[in-house]
Motif scaffolding. Structure first.
Motif, mmCIF file in Angstrom:
data_model
loop_
_atom_site.group_PDB
_atom_site.id
_atom_site.type_symbol
_atom_site.label_atom_id
_atom_site.label_comp_id
_atom_site.label_asym_id
_atom_site.label_seq_id
_atom_site.Cartn_x
_atom_site.Cartn_y
_atom_site.Cartn_z
ATOM 1 N N UNK A 276 0.862 -1.182 0.000
ATOM 2 C CA UNK A 276 0.000 0.000 0.000
ATOM 3 C C UNK A 276 0.899 1.233 0.000
ATOM 4 N N UNK A 277 0.316 2.346 -0.414
ATOM 5 C CA UNK A 277 1.016 3.625 -0.363
ATOM 6 C C UNK A 277 0.065 4.678 0.157
ATOM 7 N N UNK A 278 0.611 5.769 0.614
ATOM 8 C CA UNK A 278 -0.209 6.819 1.214
ATOM 9 C C UNK A 278 -0.251 8.017 0.277
ATOM 10 N N UNK A 279 -1.381 8.174 -0.409
ATOM 11 C CA UNK A 279 -1.554 9.241 -1.383
ATOM 12 C C UNK A 279 -2.631 8.875 -2.373
ATOM 13 N N UNK A 280 -2.891 9.768 -3.324
ATOM 14 C CA UNK A 280 -3.942 9.553 -4.311
ATOM 15 C C UNK A 280 -3.430 8.845 -5.553
ATOM 16 N N UNK A 281 -2.122 8.926 -5.809
ATOM 17 C CA UNK A 281 -1.545 8.294 -6.982
ATOM 18 C C UNK A 281 -0.137 7.828 -6.663
ATOM 19 N N UNK A 282 0.442 7.095 -7.588
ATOM 20 C CA UNK A 282 1.721 6.453 -7.316
ATOM 21 C C UNK A 282 2.847 7.471 -7.150
ATOM 22 N N UNK A 283 2.812 8.540 -7.915
ATOM 23 C CA UNK A 283 3.893 9.521 -7.868
ATOM 24 C C UNK A 283 4.029 10.128 -6.476
ATOM 25 N N UNK A 284 5.221 9.965 -5.893
ATOM 26 C CA UNK A 284 5.588 10.581 -4.612
ATOM 27 C C UNK A 284 4.768 10.093 -3.420
ATOM 28 N N UNK A 285 4.091 8.966 -3.563
ATOM 29 C CA UNK A 285 3.347 8.386 -2.446
ATOM 30 C C UNK A 285 4.267 7.427 -1.686
ATOM 31 N N UNK A 286 4.492 7.647 -0.395
ATOM 32 C CA UNK A 286 5.324 6.717 0.385
ATOM 33 C C UNK A 286 4.671 5.336 0.415
ATOM 34 N N UNK A 287 5.415 4.327 -0.002
ATOM 35 C CA UNK A 287 4.863 2.973 -0.122
ATOM 36 C C UNK A 287 5.514 2.030 0.873
ATOM 37 N N UNK A 288 4.717 1.081 1.324
ATOM 38 C CA UNK A 288 5.205 -0.019 2.141
ATOM 39 C C UNK A 288 4.948 -1.297 1.351
ATOM 40 N N UNK A 289 6.015 -1.967 0.955
ATOM 41 C CA UNK A 289 5.924 -3.160 0.107
ATOM 42 C C UNK A 289 6.487 -4.340 0.884
ATOM 43 N N UNK A 290 5.766 -5.449 0.867
ATOM 44 C CA UNK A 290 6.206 -6.627 1.623
ATOM 45 C C UNK A 290 6.123 -7.872 0.747
ATOM 46 N N UNK A 291 7.020 -8.805 1.013
ATOM 47 C CA UNK A 291 6.983 -10.083 0.299
ATOM 48 C C UNK A 291 7.618 -11.186 1.156
ATOM 49 N N UNK A 292 7.213 -12.429 0.918
ATOM 50 C CA UNK A 292 7.771 -13.552 1.668
ATOM 51 C C UNK A 292 9.082 -14.019 1.034
ATOM 52 N N UNK A 293 9.941 -14.570 1.844
ATOM 53 C CA UNK A 293 11.207 -15.132 1.369
ATOM 54 C C UNK A 293 11.221 -16.641 1.550
ATOM 55 N N UNK A 294 12.123 -17.285 0.855
ATOM 56 C CA UNK A 294 12.164 -18.757 0.861
ATOM 57 C C UNK A 294 12.487 -19.326 2.241
ATOM 58 N N UNK A 295 13.139 -18.532 3.111
ATOM 59 C CA UNK A 295 13.482 -19.031 4.444
ATOM 60 C C UNK A 295 12.377 -18.789 5.457
ATOM 61 N N UNK A 296 11.198 -18.302 4.989
ATOM 62 C CA UNK A 296 10.076 -18.067 5.878
ATOM 63 C C UNK A 296 10.013 -16.653 6.431
ATOM 64 N N UNK A 297 11.047 -15.867 6.200
ATOM 65 C CA UNK A 297 11.045 -14.489 6.679
ATOM 66 C C UNK A 297 10.237 -13.596 5.737
ATOM 67 N N UNK A 298 10.033 -12.359 6.167
ATOM 68 C CA UNK A 298 9.279 -11.388 5.374
ATOM 69 C C UNK A 298 10.133 -10.137 5.227
ATOM 70 N N UNK A 299 10.160 -9.587 4.035
ATOM 71 C CA UNK A 299 10.876 -8.331 3.798
ATOM 72 C C UNK A 299 9.873 -7.190 3.742
ATOM 73 N N UNK A 300 10.172 -6.114 4.458
ATOM 74 C CA UNK A 300 9.397 -4.877 4.377
ATOM 75 C C UNK A 300 10.299 -3.813 3.758
ATOM 76 N N UNK A 301 9.822 -3.204 2.710
ATOM 77 C CA UNK A 301 10.604 -2.207 1.992
ATOM 78 C C UNK A 301 9.778 -0.939 1.810
ATOM 79 N N UNK A 302 10.304 0.184 2.302
ATOM 80 C CA UNK A 302 9.619 1.465 2.112
ATOM 81 C C UNK A 302 10.236 2.178 0.910
ATOM 82 N N UNK A 303 9.359 2.561 -0.034
ATOM 83 C CA UNK A 303 9.855 3.069 -1.313
ATOM 84 C C UNK A 303 9.076 4.290 -1.783
#
Length: 387
Positions: free
Chosen positions: A39-66
Motif C-alpha cells: 500500500x502507499x499513502x496518497x492519491x496516486x503512485x507519484x511521490x506516495x510513500x509505499x510499504x511493500x512486503x513479500x515472503x522469502x524462501x526461508x520463511x522471513x518477510x521483507x518490508x521495503x519502504x519506497x
C-alpha cells in the motif's frame, strides 16, 4: 477500538488504530499467486510513500519502504517522516489468504488516501532494494479509520473476513464481503458491482462494434447495386442501432474503472477504447458530410467518386479492425488483470476467431460487385451530363 478496511479485486487492507500508531494488515484474497503486496499513502503512485512486503524462501518477510516519481518501479526511500515496522508475529505467509502486518505512526488523518498494488512475481531476494516486477492488480481508495468496530464489520487484523465470522485466522476460510459494497473472495464468489459493469460493457460493446457496425458495412458493400434502400439500412445499422450501444458501452467501461478506483488511460485497452470511441463519432460526421454536402465538381461534372468516399470506407474498416483488437484484449488481458478471476474460457476466443474470419471474408467477397457498381455510377454520370 476504531478502525476499518476495504477489499478490492485481489486483496484486502485493514487498519486498526492503536493510540498514535496505525496497524495495517494487507491480505491476499487467494485469486492469484502472491509475489509481493503493498500500500502507499496518497492519491496516486507519484511521490506516495509505499510499504511493500513479500515472503522469502526461508520463511522471513521483507518490508521495503519506497518512493517513485511516477508509474515506474519504486526505489528504496530514506529520511521518511513515518517509518513502518514489520510485525512478523501477526503476519501469515501460508494458506489461502496470506497476510502481512506492519505498524506506522499515524499522520492524524482518519480517512487517509490509499493506493494499493499486488504482484504475482516474487523478487526472489530478501534485500529491501530488490527488483520488483509489475503488479497484476492495483488501484486507489480511502480507508475509514474512524469507524467503531462491531460484529459484522471488516476485521482490520484479518481484513478478508468480518468480525464474528467463523475463522481461525489461518487464512483458510472463505472471505466475505468487505466495506463499500466490494465483495471479496475467490473466483467462485459472486460478481462485484464493477465486474457486472465490465461484463455489460463487453457484451454491449461487442453488439455495437462487432455486430451492427460490420452489418452496416456489409449492407453498403453488397446491396448498393440493387437499389437505394441500402443507404437507409446502412445508416440505421451504423447510427440508430449501433450508436446507443456504443455510447452505453463506453459509459459502463468508464463507470467500472471509477468503481474499482482504478486509473483511466493507463493501459492500451483503455487508450484504444477512447480512440475507438472518438473515431466512431468522426466516422459518423464524415458520413453525414458525404451524404448531405456533395462536392459541386462531382454533382455537375460527375467525373468520378470523391476521395472522401474512399476514405470513409477505409476508415470504417479500420474502426472494425481496431474493435476486433479491443474485444480480444478485453477478455484476454483486461478482465483477468482487473478482476483476478483468471482468463475467460476458450469458447470466447474461438467465437472471436470465427467472427474474425467470417466478417472480412463476407466483406471482401462483396468487392466482386465493384465492376457492377462502377458501371452503374458511370451510367448515372452519363445520364446527368445529358440533362
Amino acid at each position: 477500538m476504531h478502525g476499518g478496511g476495504f477489499c478490492k479485486n485481489l486483496m484486502c487492507v485493514g487498519g486498526l488504530v492503536n493510540g498514535s500508531t496505525i496497524q495495517y494488515t494487507l491480505q491476499s484474497l487467494g485469486r492469484s499467486k502472491l509475489g509481493w503486496i503493498s500500500i502507499g499513502f496518497g492519491k496516486q503512485m507519484a511521490n506516495a510513500p509505499m510499504v511493500i512486503m513479500w515472503p522469502n524462501s526461508d520463511g522471513s518477510i521483507t518490508l521495503s519502504q519506497r518512493l517513485a516519481p511516477g508509474e515506474v518501479m519504486p526505489t528504496l526511500a530514506s529520511n521518511l517522516s513515518r517509518v513502518a515496522t514489520l510485525q512478523p508475529a501477526l503476519s501469515l505467509t501460508n494458506g489461502t489468504n496470506p497476510k502481512y502486518t506492519f505498524t506506522i505512526p499515524s499522520d492524524g488523518s482518519t480517512q487517509p488516501q490509499i493506493i494499493w498494488a499486488i504482484g504475482e512475481t516474487n523478487p526472489e531476494s530478501s534485500a529491501t532494494d530488490a527488483t520488483l516486477l509489475i503488479h497484476n492488480g492495483y488501484g486507489s481508495t480511502t480507508i475509514d479509520l474512524a469507524g467503531t468496530l462491531a460484529a459484522g464489520s471488516i476485521d482490520p487484523t484479518n481484513p478478508a473476513f468480518t468480525l464474528g465470522q467463523s475463522s481461525s485466522g489461518n487464512g483458510t476460510s472463505n472471505p466475505t464481503s468487505g466495506t463499500g459494497g466490494d465483495n471479496s473472495g475467490s473466483a467462485g464468489m459472486p460478481l462485484q458491482t464493477y465486474e457486472k459493469y465490465i461484463i455489460a460493457h463487453a457484451i454491449i460493446g461487442v453488439l455495437g462494434f462487432l455486430l451492427f457496425l460490420p452489418l452496416g458495412a456489409l449492407v453498403a458493400r453488397w446491396m448498393r447495386t440493387y437499389g437505394a434502400v441500402w443507404f437507409t439500412l446502412h445508416w440505421v445499422s451504423q447510427f440508430v442501432i449501433a450508436m446507443p450501444l456504443i455510447v452505453v458501452s463506453f459509459a459502463l467501461g468508464t463507470a467500472a474503472v471509477n468503481m474499482n478506483d482504478s486509473i483511466h488511460l493507463n493501459d492500451p485497452h483503455k487508450k484504444w477504447g477512447v480512440a475507438l470511441f472518438v473515431l466512431y463519432w468522426f466516422q459518423l460526421l464524415l458520413g453525414a458530410v458525404i451524404h448531405f454536402f456533395k462536392p459541386r465538381s462531382n454533382t455537375l461534372n460527375m467525373r468520378g467518386r470523391p476521395v472522401q468516399n474512399y476514405f470513409h470506407a477505409i476508415l470504417g474498416l479500420l474502426i472494425i479492425g481496431i474493435a476486433f483488437y479491443q474485444v480480444r484484449s478485453g477478455f484476454r488481458t483486461e478482465w483477468p488483470t482487473y478482476t483476478g478471476r483468471g482468463s475467460v474460457g476458450n469458447a470466447a476466443n474461438i467465437v472471436w476467431i470465427v467472427w474474425l474470419v467470417l466478417i472480412p471474408t463476407a466483406y471482401f467477397a462483396g468487392v466482386l460487385l465493384l465492376p457492377r457498381q462502377y458501371r452503374q455510377e458511370a451510367s448515372a454520370r452519363l445520364g446527368a451530363r445529358k440533362l
